[in-house]
Design an enzyme around this catalytic site. Structure first.
Site, PDB file in Angstrom:
ATOM      1  N   HIS A   5      11.544 -12.326 -18.899  1.00  0.00           N
ATOM      2  CA  HIS A   5      11.985 -11.352 -17.898  1.00  0.00           C
ATOM      3  C   HIS A   5      11.067 -11.296 -16.677  1.00  0.00           C
ATOM      4  O   HIS A   5      11.283 -10.489 -15.789  1.00  0.00           O
ATOM      5  CB  HIS A   5      12.082  -9.962 -18.538  1.00  0.00           C
ATOM      6  N   GLU A  16      26.449 -12.048 -13.527  1.00  0.00           N
ATOM      7  CA  GLU A  16      25.681 -12.151 -12.283  1.00  0.00           C
ATOM      8  C   GLU A  16      26.262 -13.178 -11.318  1.00  0.00           C
ATOM      9  O   GLU A  16      26.280 -12.958 -10.102  1.00  0.00           O
ATOM     10  CB  GLU A  16      24.224 -12.513 -12.587  1.00  0.00           C
ATOM     11  N   HIS A  32      40.988 -39.858  -7.994  1.00  0.00           N
ATOM     12  CA  HIS A  32      40.275 -38.612  -7.674  1.00  0.00           C
ATOM     13  C   HIS A  32      39.360 -38.757  -6.463  1.00  0.00           C
ATOM     14  O   HIS A  32      39.510 -38.044  -5.491  1.00  0.00           O
ATOM     15  CB  HIS A  32      39.465 -38.129  -8.891  1.00  0.00           C
TER      16      HIS A  32
END
Ligand SMILES: Cc1ncc(C[n+]2csc(CCOP(=O)(O)OP(=O)(O)O)c2C)c(N)n1
Ligand SMILES: [Mg+2]
Length: 685
Positions: free
Chosen positions: A490, A429, A277
């Site tokens: 919030h 989002e 990888h």
């Protein structure tokens, strides 16, 4: 049709260039390019409509390498197709985008073969990738853009926009949440112009995927509503081509091709292991792999005779023909639909149409005022009517963000209504931000919206918009403690500081309705920078601009809003957003007490930093060291403006759940407190 030998030669050139470049750099990812060379060969040389002579031709198919660590795939194929370099002014520079010398200097400073694909650094890269999941999520925005463009600009007999979007991704992309959000959205929107090819090699860095990733991915994508295909052998280019053909014939849903592959294909000791990888194979293993491919074992960076010609005869010829046909079509389109053609031209160059800012509102002085988000709503509705290709939406908070376009005909973007200008991103989002980047890469002027606090959920894509120098717009409302009762989950605290820390991102927090207008006026004219608007939930008084300085000062990042009579202040109060009015109130108190104060409204650090020193010194005279900054956010960083002698009234903790007025009192956002801080600095209690 080329013979099989030439095809194998072309594929093995991609493989060996990748192996040699990683070995030379002593870092990089050889295994996946070795495995996916046949896939990339097939997409590029057999399928994609892409003209290496003009890598920004508007109707080209898009190719996204979402597993960006496999960048050598892209550098090899850009080199072998002799894709040309273009500059930021869209001019063809007359030399190749990626030279063999760049590949020899893979991952070195200034090489056009950097570690991961970088849009704006290498022509032919459609989007920056590396953070896994971003590429596929961004490709959804490209798919949306194609649908919107086709709806607006195509006319019977004039398929101006009919391109497809191909994205290649690996296990990492499939594990990242953003890919799931984006895949769900893509299927909902029926994006049949979108094809993801999943490199199913069962290997990631820590080893076999059985340690962490055992879901039924076919069932997952079927569940989303994708067309799911499987190709059991990554070396079978006929099967790959066939699957891509099915993709192009499939209508109403995106296509997901599961491609079973062997990482490090051909490396006798490293194939199918995590070791293939992310580290060089080593000279011995490279020699053995080359032997397996039937390649001269000691040749390095070899492009055998006939390989360039083979790509020229494939993608070169097909792409040139497609572009030429399109150019002719567009010429007759221009004659028939001159206004639409002009729009396409302007959009491609990121220019604004004339009259783009007509009818922008001017808000009269009003002590009750209007919320930032409401002022924004008025502006967005004007802009969307003035600029046909300006569109966007929210992550399910349209009614709160006030970002829904409400004028007649704005419409909702849906599979059956691809001309709508209101996007419904759902509660996604992160994918929203990546998607608006994809739309922006497709030259639409796109915005995405949510609460400021949830910018955290979008941040990786916001960062990439800045890295890519895209004029994406992020509209974030509820920018501080204005949503009081919702409480600390919030209430943003550190978000402003963290976004201000992103290089090249313009962050703006306007202080009243007219500053909102000016913020948008500034942002709309950006061509190479993304912008974040942090807007208030609650009404802010609209300042009397006869008494105070005009809001056009926003364009300079910070400006003297109110001053001591005749200037020469002894103390400066600096504020942004909802705290500007607080600064004004404190200022009036101080003036009444005979203290010469000045208020600087500072909606944007970033813009202010780009002003001439002279202007900055005018606004913040170095000799005035008594300075107070007021902002309902982390105090982090304000020292740079208030200095070591100054005061910062901000947040050092999270907020709390209570009505806004109480929070303001509790955290010290009151005029008396600000005035007291100023007086203390002056030694006048
Ligand atoms: C968001 C993110 N997390 C972690 C990484 C670091 N990383 C790079 S490649 C990789 C493994 C990827 O596995 P896979 O996608 O299967 O690639 P493959 O090795 O099969 O090519 C990881 C964890 C990253 N680039 N982006
Ligand atoms: Mg893998």
């Amino acid at each position: 049709m080329a013979d099989d030998k030439t095809i194998q030669l072309a594929i093995n050139t991609i493989r060996t260039l990748s192996m040699d470049a990683v070995q030379q750099a002593k870092s990089g990812h050889p295994g996946t390019p070795m495995a996916l060379a046949p896939l990339v060969y097939t997409i590029w040389n057999r399928v994609m409509r892409f003209d290496p002579q003009d890598p920004i031709w508007p109707n080209r198919d898009r190719f996204v390498l979402s597993n960006g660590h496999a960048s050598m795939l892209l550098w090899s194929v850009l080199h072998l197709t002799r894709t040309q370099a273009v500059d930021a002014d869209y001019e063809n520079l007359g030399h190749p985008s990626v030279s063999l010398d760049d590949i020899r200097h893979f991952r070195q400073l200034n090489s056009r073969a950097p570690g991961h694909p970088e849009y704006h650094w290498v022509s032919g890269v459609e989007t920056t990738t590396g953070p896994l999941g971003q590429g596929v999520a961004t490709s959804v925005g490209m798919g949306i853009a194609q649908k919107w463009l086709a709806n607006r600009y195509n006319r019977p007999g004039f398929e101006i926009f009919d391109y497809n979007v191909y994205a290649v991704c690996g296990d990492g992309c499939m594990m990242e949440g953003v890919a799931s959000e984006a895949a769900s959205l893509a299927a909902h929107l029926g994006l049949d112009n979108l094809c993801w090819v999943y490199d199913n090699n069962h290997i990631t860095i820590e080893g076999n995927t059985r340690i962490a990733f055992t879901e039924d991915i076919a069932a997952r994508f079927l569940g989303y509503g994708w067309n799911v295909l499987r190709v059991g052998d990554a070396n079978d280019i006929e099967r790959i081509e066939h699957a891509l053909e099915i993709f192009r014939k499939t209508q109403g849903r995106p296509t997901f091709i599961i491609l079973d592959s062997h990482i490090g294909y051909g490396a006798p000791h490293k194939q199918d292991t995590a070791a293939a990888h992310g580290e060089p194979l080593g000279d011995d293993e490279i020699r053995l792999s080359k032997r397996f491919y039937g390649w001269p074992e000691d040749a390095k960076f070899l492009v055998p005779d006939g390989v360039y010609e083979h790509f020229a005869a494939g993608i070169g010829a097909r792409g040139a023909k497609a572009r030429q046909q399109w150019t002719e079509l567009f010429a007759s389109y221009r004659a028939k639909f001159p206004e639409l053609a002009t729009e396409v031209d302007q959009m491609q160059r990121r220019e604004l149409p004339s009259g783009w800012d007509r009818n922008l509102p001017v808000f009269p002085a009003d002590p009750k005022g209007i919320a930032g988000r409401d002022a924004s709503a008025k502006v967005l509705n004007v802009l969307a009517q003035n600029v046909p290709w300006f569109l966007g939406g929210s992550a399910d908070l349209g009614p709160s963000n006030k970002t829904t376009l409400t004028y007649e005909g704005a419409g909702d973007f849906q599979a059956e209504n691809p001309g709508g200008k209101n996007l419904h991103f759902g509660i996604r989002e992160h994918a929203m931000a990546a998607t608006v980047n994809g739309m922006s890469l497709s030259k639409l002027r796109a915005f995405g919206a949510t609460f400021f606090i949830f910018s955290d959920y979008a941040r990786p894509a916001i960062r990439l918009s800045a890295l890519m120098e895209l004029p994406t717009i992020f509209v974030f409302t509820h920018d501080a403690m204005g949503d009081g009762e919702d409480g600390p989950t919030h209430q943003p605290v550190e978000q402003l500081a963290s976004l201000r820390a992103i290089p090249g991102l313009v962050t703006l927090r306007p202080g009243d309705a007219n500053e909102v207008v000016e913020a948008y006026r500034y942002v709309m004219q950006l061509r190479h920078e993304p912008a974040v608007l942090a807007l208030s939930r609650q009404p802010l008084p609209t300042l009397d601009r006869n008494k105070y300085a005009p809001a056009s000062g926003v364009a300079r990042g910070a400006y003297v809003l109110a001053d001591a009579p005749g200037g020469s202040p002894e103390v400066i109060i600096i504020a942004s957003g909802s705290e500007v009015i607080l600064a004004i109130q404190a200022h009036e108190q101080l003036l009444a007490e005979g203290i010469r104060s000045r208020v600087v409204s500072m909606p944007s650090w970033d813009i202010f930093e780009h002003q001439a020193q002279e202007y900055r010194d005018n606004v913040l005279p170095p000799k005035v060291t008594a300075r107070v900054a007021v902002e309902q956010a982390s105090t982090f960083g304000w020292e740079r403006y208030v200095g070591t002698m100054g005061r910062i009234i901000g947040m050092k903790t999270f907020g709390a759940s209570a009505p806004l007025k109480e929070l303001q009192r509790h955290f010290g956002f009151e005029p008396d407190h600000v005035a007291a801080a100023a007086k203390e600095l002056l030694g006048r209690k």
